[in-house]
Scaffold this active site. Structure first.
Site, short mmCIF file in Angstrom:
data_model
loop_
_atom_site.label_atom_id
_atom_site.label_comp_id
_atom_site.label_asym_id
_atom_site.label_seq_id
_atom_site.Cartn_x
_atom_site.Cartn_y
_atom_site.Cartn_z
N GLU A 1 0.86 -1.19 0.00
CA GLU A 1 0.00 0.00 0.00
C GLU A 1 0.89 1.24 0.00
O GLU A 1 1.76 1.39 0.87
CB GLU A 1 -0.91 -0.01 1.23
CG GLU A 1 -1.92 1.11 1.25
CD GLU A 1 -2.81 1.08 2.49
OE1 GLU A 1 -3.45 2.11 2.77
OE2 GLU A 1 -2.85 0.03 3.19
N ASP B 1 -5.34 9.36 8.98
CA ASP B 1 -3.98 9.03 9.38
C ASP B 1 -3.69 9.41 10.82
O ASP B 1 -4.01 10.52 11.26
CB ASP B 1 -2.97 9.74 8.47
CG ASP B 1 -3.03 9.26 7.04
OD1 ASP B 1 -3.60 8.17 6.82
OD2 ASP B 1 -2.51 9.96 6.14
#
Length: 260
Positions: free
Chosen positions: A52, A63
Site C-alpha cells: 500500500e 492518518d
C-alpha cells in the site's frame, strides 16, 4: 472480469498463507521519491503480498500521528500525486501496488486522467477513506473498465445491512478497520472485534484484511485466525524512518510467511 488484485490475493488465501500488506508513504525517504523503488524492493524481497503506497496530503483525516508526520516530511520535499504517478510509471513491480489517497488530490488531478495514468503503473488497487460509498460514483465509472479495484473500508460501527452493501460486488479485498479512529492506535480493541472479523470473513467472497493498529507479531497471529491477513502501516513507516531496514525485513518476512 475479475481484477488482478482479487485473483492475486485469493491465490495466497487458497495456499493457506496469511496475506500481508505493508504501508509506506511515497516520498518519505532520505532520497525522496528517488528512494521509492528501494523501499518497494526491500519489501518485495521479504515476501509481501502487495504494497500500500500512501499519497501525502495536507488534511489526512484517517492518518494517525506517525503517518501524518511522514506525509508532512514528504510534502516538505515537494512530493505531489503527479510526481508519484510519474515515478511509478518508470518501473513495474513484482507485487501489486495499492494507492491510498484522499478525494481532493484525485479531484485536482482529474479523475479520468488519474485512472488512465495509474493504468500505466503496477497499481491494482485504490483506497479513498474519505469517499463515502454513496458517492463512489465519483470514480467507479472510470474504474469499471480498468484493472484497478476500489477497496471498501468496513469499520466496527458499520451495521450488518451496510456491511453487506459494501461487500456485495466489492473487488480487491475488504479493508476491515480494527479500531475506531485513526491509524496507529494499538491495544484499544473492542471485545467483540474477533467475532466481528470472523463474521465479516465468512460472509465476504473476497479476502478480508485487518488494519489500523496492527503492529506486533502477536497481532499478526491473532488477526490471521479471524481474517485473511493484515495491513501494517505506522510500525513500518516509523521503523523505515528510523533506519531500521533489517528489523522491518524480519518483521515483514514473519508476516508474509505466516501459515494458517
Amino acid at each position: 472480469m475479475t481484477k488482478t488484485l482479487t485473483k492475486h490475493l485469493q491465490a495466497i488465501k487458497d495456499s493457506k498463507r496469511g496475506i500481508f500488506v505493508p504501508y509506506i508513504m511515497a516520498g518519505d525517504h532520505a532520497k525522496g521519491l528517488d528512494g521509492l523503488f528501494e523501499t518497494i524492493t526491500l519489501l518485495e524481497n521479504s515476501g509481501v503480498s502487495a504494497i500500500e503506497v500512501g499519497i501525502p496530503w495536507s488534511d489526512p483525516v484517517a492518518d494517525g500521528p506517525i503517518i501524518e508526520l511522514a506525509g508532512q516530511r514528504s510534502l516538505a520535499k515537494d512530493v505531489t500525486l503527479t510526481a508519484i504517478i510519474k515515478k511509478l510509471q518508470e518501473k513495474k513491480t513484482q507485487v501489486p501496488l495499492v494507492i491510498m489517497t484522499y478525494i481532493n488530490p484525485v479531484y485536482e488531478y482529474g479523475i479520468e486522467a488519474f485512472v488512465k495514468d495509474l493504468a500505466e503503473t503496477s497499481v491494482k488497487g485504490l483506497i479513498i477513506p474519505d469517499l463515502p460509498n454513496e458517492h463512489a460514483d465519483f470514480i467507479t465509472p472510470y474504474l469499471r473498465d480498468s484493472d484497478i479495484a476500489l477497496v471498501p473500508l468496513v469499520s466496527l460501527t458499520t451495521g450488518i445491512d451496510r456491511q453487506k452493501q459494501l461487500i456485495n460486488g466489492a473487488e480487491g479485498f475488504i479493508y476491515a478497520v480494527a479500531i475506531n479512529g485513526v491509524t496507529g492506535k494499538t491495544g484499544n480493541y473492542r471485545d467483540d472485534l474477533d467475532k466481528h472479523l470472523s463474521n465479516l470473513t465468512a460472509y465476504a467472497d473476497i479476502p478480508v484484511l485487518t488494519g489500523f493498529g496492527v503492529s506486533t507479531e502477536e497481532d499478526i497471529k491473532r488477526f490471521n485466525a479471524v481474517s485473511d491477513g493484515v495491513i501494517v502501516g505506522s510500525k513500518i513507516v516509523r521503523d523505515l524512518h528510523d533506519g531500521k531496514e533489517e528489523e522491518v525485513a524480519e518483521f515483514v518476512t514473519f508476516g508474509s510467511h505466516f501459515e494458517k
